[in-house]
Design a protein around this motif. Sequence first.
Motif, short mmCIF file in Angstrom:
data_model
loop_
_atom_site.label_atom_id
_atom_site.label_comp_id
_atom_site.label_asym_id
_atom_site.label_seq_id
_atom_site.Cartn_x
_atom_site.Cartn_y
_atom_site.Cartn_z
N ASP A 18 22.72 49.91 57.47
CA ASP A 18 23.87 49.19 58.00
C ASP A 18 24.13 49.51 59.46
O ASP A 18 24.59 48.65 60.22
N ARG A 19 23.84 50.73 59.88
CA ARG A 19 24.08 51.13 61.26
C ARG A 19 23.19 50.34 62.24
O ARG A 19 23.59 50.03 63.35
N PHE A 20 21.98 50.05 61.81
CA PHE A 20 21.01 49.32 62.65
C PHE A 20 20.41 48.18 61.82
O PHE A 20 19.23 48.20 61.48
N PRO A 21 21.21 47.17 61.49
CA PRO A 21 20.77 46.17 60.52
C PRO A 21 19.82 45.13 61.11
O PRO A 21 19.87 44.81 62.29
N THR B 205 25.81 60.65 61.21
CA THR B 205 24.86 60.02 62.13
C THR B 205 25.17 60.36 63.58
O THR B 205 24.32 60.85 64.33
N ASP B 206 26.41 60.11 63.99
CA ASP B 206 26.78 60.37 65.38
C ASP B 206 26.74 61.87 65.69
O ASP B 206 26.40 62.25 66.81
N TYR B 207 27.08 62.68 64.71
CA TYR B 207 27.04 64.13 64.93
C TYR B 207 25.61 64.57 65.23
O TYR B 207 25.37 65.36 66.17
N TRP C 125 14.27 58.02 61.66
CA TRP C 125 13.99 58.50 60.31
C TRP C 125 14.88 59.66 59.90
O TRP C 125 15.19 59.82 58.72
N VAL C 126 15.32 60.46 60.87
CA VAL C 126 16.31 61.49 60.53
C VAL C 126 17.61 60.83 60.09
O VAL C 126 18.20 61.20 59.06
N VAL C 127 18.07 59.84 60.86
CA VAL C 127 19.31 59.15 60.52
C VAL C 127 19.19 58.47 59.16
O VAL C 127 20.09 58.58 58.31
N TRP C 128 18.07 57.79 58.93
CA TRP C 128 17.87 57.11 57.63
C TRP C 128 17.91 58.12 56.49
O TRP C 128 18.55 57.89 55.46
N ASP D 234 17.80 56.13 73.93
CA ASP D 234 18.59 54.91 74.10
C ASP D 234 19.05 54.43 72.72
O ASP D 234 18.22 54.09 71.87
N TYR D 235 20.34 54.39 72.52
CA TYR D 235 20.89 54.06 71.21
C TYR D 235 20.42 52.70 70.72
O TYR D 235 20.08 52.53 69.54
N GLU D 236 20.40 51.70 71.60
CA GLU D 236 20.03 50.34 71.19
C GLU D 236 18.58 50.26 70.71
O GLU D 236 18.23 49.38 69.92
N THR D 237 17.75 51.17 71.19
CA THR D 237 16.35 51.15 70.76
C THR D 237 16.20 51.50 69.29
O THR D 237 15.20 51.13 68.65
N LEU D 238 17.18 52.17 68.71
CA LEU D 238 17.09 52.51 67.28
C LEU D 238 17.13 51.25 66.42
O LEU D 238 16.49 51.20 65.35
N LYS D 239 17.84 50.20 66.85
CA LYS D 239 17.79 48.94 66.11
C LYS D 239 16.42 48.30 66.25
O LYS D 239 15.91 47.67 65.31
N VAL D 240 15.80 48.47 67.41
CA VAL D 240 14.44 47.96 67.59
C VAL D 240 13.48 48.65 66.62
O VAL D 240 12.60 48.01 66.03
N ILE D 241 13.66 49.97 66.44
CA ILE D 241 12.82 50.70 65.48
C ILE D 241 13.00 50.10 64.08
O ILE D 241 12.02 49.95 63.33
N SER D 242 14.21 49.74 63.72
CA SER D 242 14.46 49.14 62.41
C SER D 242 13.63 47.87 62.24
O SER D 242 13.02 47.65 61.18
N ALA D 243 13.57 47.05 63.27
CA ALA D 243 12.80 45.81 63.20
C ALA D 243 11.31 46.09 63.08
O ALA D 243 10.60 45.43 62.30
N PHE D 244 10.80 47.07 63.82
CA PHE D 244 9.38 47.44 63.70
C PHE D 244 9.09 48.00 62.32
O PHE D 244 8.07 47.71 61.72
#
Length: 256
Positions: free
Chosen positions: A151-154, A229-231, A214-217, A242-252
Amino acid sequence: MFKLVSPDISQFPSAVRSFFTGAKVYDCSHHSSSTVYSCDTGFYVKIDAKGALAEEARLGRLFHSMALGVEVAAYISESRDFLVTRSAAGKPLDSCLDDPKKSCEMLAKALRVLHSQQTAGVPISSRYQRYMDAADGDFSGGYYDESVSMDRFPVHSKEEAWAILQANRGLLQPDTFIHGDVCLSNVMFSQGQFACFIDFSMSGAGDRHIDLYWVVWSLQNTLKTDRFTDYFLDAYGREHFDYETLKVISAFEVFG
């Protein structure tokens, strides 16, 4: 789940048979391409096709030299590959999360140490390579798994994920020494401290955002909450990613 077994060690090289002497042996294989035995004398023996474990053995030695992994006791490549490692101290982190904040701090520190290592001569991470292969692949077929999103990086659809992947295919860079599979089960914790990483089959040169994702997941999947997650990301240091890149990782990842 570990299963007590009695493997026919007469088929193993003599240098490997010695690790089974006097040991209770358990099959702890996780997937079909390799067989993994745990010997209660303090060793793991992984068996796969000839040449399949060469890079993992090399990476295991690198992790050990950085005090981030266990000793590689032997690597023998004959008709098959045999990789022998010492058992790691302690327990997997996913089994001892009584103090999640401390665990986040400990893991963030260990990852910063790993990510600060040089990548010269380090092979490309197999997970990173899978991402690149997916970007060159076919949208209509092949692998796709939404369960690795969160949900954090949908990513809300296959079409959206593919669009993000293609728009950012040049964003990820293999400029960092990564573990590649930092689920909490691959992080060992002993006496309140980080002990080591285990399982280096996806390690190598890759993009640090892969490890962070993968740590966050794994934190969310294990703790059933997004509270830490934020902690964790703060403990790692937001200036380092870069925080926004984590959503890119989700897509990959859904295609990778």
